[in-house]
Enzyme design. Structure first.
Site, PDB file in Angstrom:
ATOM      1  N   CYS A   1      -1.886  -5.545  -7.539  1.00  0.00           N
ATOM      2  CA  CYS A   1      -2.143  -6.165  -6.267  1.00  0.00           C
ATOM      3  C   CYS A   1      -2.521  -4.741  -5.249  1.00  0.00           C
ATOM      4  O   CYS A   1      -3.616  -4.674  -4.711  1.00  0.00           O
ATOM      5  CB  CYS A   1      -1.365  -6.804  -5.464  1.00  0.00           C
ATOM      6  SG  CYS A   1       0.222  -6.134  -4.936  1.00  0.00           S
TER       7      CYS A   1
ATOM      8  N   HIS B   1       3.995  -8.452  -2.700  1.00  0.00           N
ATOM      9  CA  HIS B   1       2.377  -8.431  -2.846  1.00  0.00           C
ATOM     10  C   HIS B   1       1.500  -8.278  -1.685  1.00  0.00           C
ATOM     11  O   HIS B   1       1.873  -8.444  -0.477  1.00  0.00           O
ATOM     12  CB  HIS B   1       2.223 -10.093  -3.249  1.00  0.00           C
ATOM     13  CG  HIS B   1       0.963 -10.286  -3.977  1.00  0.00           C
ATOM     14  ND1 HIS B   1       0.588  -9.669  -5.469  1.00  0.00           N
ATOM     15  CD2 HIS B   1      -0.192 -11.223  -3.675  1.00  0.00           C
ATOM     16  CE1 HIS B   1      -0.558 -10.208  -5.612  1.00  0.00           C
ATOM     17  NE2 HIS B   1      -1.038 -10.803  -4.927  1.00  0.00           N
TER      18      HIS B   1
ATOM     19  N   HIS C   1      -7.488 -11.258  -4.055  1.00  0.00           N
ATOM     20  CA  HIS C   1      -6.302 -10.400  -4.506  1.00  0.00           C
ATOM     21  C   HIS C   1      -6.469 -10.395  -5.841  1.00  0.00           C
ATOM     22  O   HIS C   1      -6.876 -11.109  -6.511  1.00  0.00           O
ATOM     23  CB  HIS C   1      -5.094 -10.914  -3.984  1.00  0.00           C
ATOM     24  CG  HIS C   1      -4.723 -12.080  -4.277  1.00  0.00           C
ATOM     25  ND1 HIS C   1      -3.374 -12.399  -4.757  1.00  0.00           N
ATOM     26  CD2 HIS C   1      -5.280 -13.566  -4.354  1.00  0.00           C
ATOM     27  CE1 HIS C   1      -3.350 -13.795  -4.991  1.00  0.00           C
ATOM     28  NE2 HIS C   1      -4.585 -14.367  -4.871  1.00  0.00           N
TER      29      HIS C   1
END
Length: 207
Positions: free
Chosen positions: A100, A154, A166
């Site tokens: 990410c 994240h 993402h």
């Protein structure tokens, strides 16, 4: 034997910090239904919101490397072109795949010339404007705690209309679009930051 493996410990620790959560929910819909293949297909990605936000600033207010609107547009166009790129732990390139933070860093580096910190923990502590969820604009970085430990794990990029792009996970199919309204992301949402604030000149935000 212990001495032989000792040098591997610091490297493993660095990779752990750099990586994102490896578990995120599979979309309830098919990838084709959730993630359009181009930014234009996604309701023009709320381009009006980006333009209005930029115009609300003084006419002379520019990002250090051009207008923020231009950079946001370039970043999101490139992000949509990467949908389907595999997730890879520690990955930070189109060739190898992304985790990410690697995905976020790649886009800002390639399309805006901004070197962001490598890990999610460093990204969330950047000295850039904090943005409320109600004031999100395309291009904002959004952060989640999807491990239930109270710490960021994240990151993604808001694209407008309550959705973000993402690099999710291996099971999630890598780079994809998800909705902030989905219960998983709604409950794990932490905060958002705006790197491309018009008139804001980022410091050297590398490691």
């Amino acid at each position: 034997m212990l001495k032989r493996f000792a040098p591997l410990v610091p490297m493993s620790f660095v990779l752990l910090l750099a990586a994102c959560a490896s578990h995120s929910p599979e979309s309830q819909q098919s990838q084709a239904a959730v993630a359009p293949t181009s930014r234009a297909a996604f309701l023009q990605i709320d381009q009006n919101k980006v333009t209005q936000a930029d115009e609300s600033q003084d006419e002379g207010a520019k990002n250090y490397n051009g207008s923020s609107t231009t950079h946001v547009s370039d970043i999101l166009d490139r992000a949509f072109s990467l949908i389907g790129t595999p997730y890879r732990f520690g990955g930070k390139s189109e060739r190898t795949g992304f985790d990410c933070s690697g995905f976020v860093g790649y886009l800002f580096r390639e399309e805006a010339g901004i070197n962001l910190p490598r890990s999610t923990r460093e990204l969330i502590t950047m000295d850039v404007p904090l943005v409320s969820k109600e004031d999100l604009q395309p291009g904002d970085l959004i952060f989640f705690n999807n491990r239930g430990r109270g710490r960021v794990s994240h990151a993604g990029i808001y694209i407008g209309d309550g959705q973000f792009i993402h690099s999710a996970s291996r099971r999630g199919g890598g780079v994809r679009v998800d909705s902030l309204d989905e219960s998983y992301w709604r409950l794990s949402y932490m905060e958002a930051k705006r790197v491309l604030e018009p008139g804001y000149e980022p410091k050297t935000v590398t490691r």
